[in-house]
Design a protein around this motif. Sequence first.
Motif, PDB file in Angstrom:
ATOM      1  N   TYR A  61      35.101  25.638 -55.204  1.00  0.00           N
ATOM      2  CA  TYR A  61      35.473  27.044 -55.072  1.00  0.00           C
ATOM      3  C   TYR A  61      34.980  27.556 -53.730  1.00  0.00           C
ATOM      4  N   ASN A  70      40.469  33.767 -55.477  1.00  0.00           N
ATOM      5  CA  ASN A  70      40.470  32.549 -56.297  1.00  0.00           C
ATOM      6  C   ASN A  70      40.737  31.291 -55.466  1.00  0.00           C
ATOM      7  N   PHE A  97      45.227  29.390 -53.606  1.00  0.00           N
ATOM      8  CA  PHE A  97      44.625  30.717 -53.697  1.00  0.00           C
ATOM      9  C   PHE A  97      45.690  31.721 -54.093  1.00  0.00           C
ATOM     10  N   PRO A 120      32.782  29.155 -59.611  1.00  0.00           N
ATOM     11  CA  PRO A 120      33.345  30.277 -58.850  1.00  0.00           C
ATOM     12  C   PRO A 120      32.318  31.340 -58.443  1.00  0.00           C
ATOM     13  N   HIS A 176      36.624  35.875 -56.998  1.00  0.00           N
ATOM     14  CA  HIS A 176      37.124  34.915 -57.985  1.00  0.00           C
ATOM     15  C   HIS A 176      37.167  35.585 -59.353  1.00  0.00           C
ATOM     16  N   PRO A 181      39.599  31.611 -63.349  1.00  0.00           N
ATOM     17  CA  PRO A 181      40.583  31.472 -62.274  1.00  0.00           C
ATOM     18  C   PRO A 181      41.947  31.060 -62.780  1.00  0.00           C
TER      19      PRO A 181
END
Length: 179
Positions: free
Chosen positions: A42, A57, A76, A144, A173, A177
């Motif tokens: 992440y 994300n 993303f 995350p 995030h 996710p």
Amino acid sequence: MSYKTCLATWMGVLTLSACSTTSTPVPLAEKIDLDRFMGKWYVIAHIPLWVDKHSFNAVESYELAKDGTIATTFTFNEGSLKGPLKTYRPTGFVREDTNNALWGMQFIWPIKAQYKISYIASDYSSTIVARDKLDYVWIMARKPTMDETEYERLLTLIKGYGYDISKLRRVPHDTQPTN
């Protein structure tokens, strides 16, 4: 000058500029165990490229291919936590004699941008990927979120490399996710 000559000249200039360095290079992690490094990371914070400056994300996933290259998937959400999903698939090329810590990352042929693993936690829970040009940097983790003490410690390392940490962007995030 012909189109092909002009194109070849520009490609050469771009390749050389991708390889230029500062006078004090960013340190290289002592050794990277590629099998342990593979998997999902992440993006916790970064100095973004133009393509991911509004990312949410953000996740980098690595898979070691049979030919020794690194199949990379960067995903993303654009603009918000629920924004459209963007996916990029560059290829990583591990440079010999670097203990697997220096890669060339190729988004378009023939250019391979420097991808320097400058720090890896002993348990492979966090990493810093940097460049000698001090233009881009990524703090990544296996989760995350990151403990604030650890984040501050990694920021101190990055600042010590010579980066302007005011350019760093924390990447939001979702707790779950979407990518």
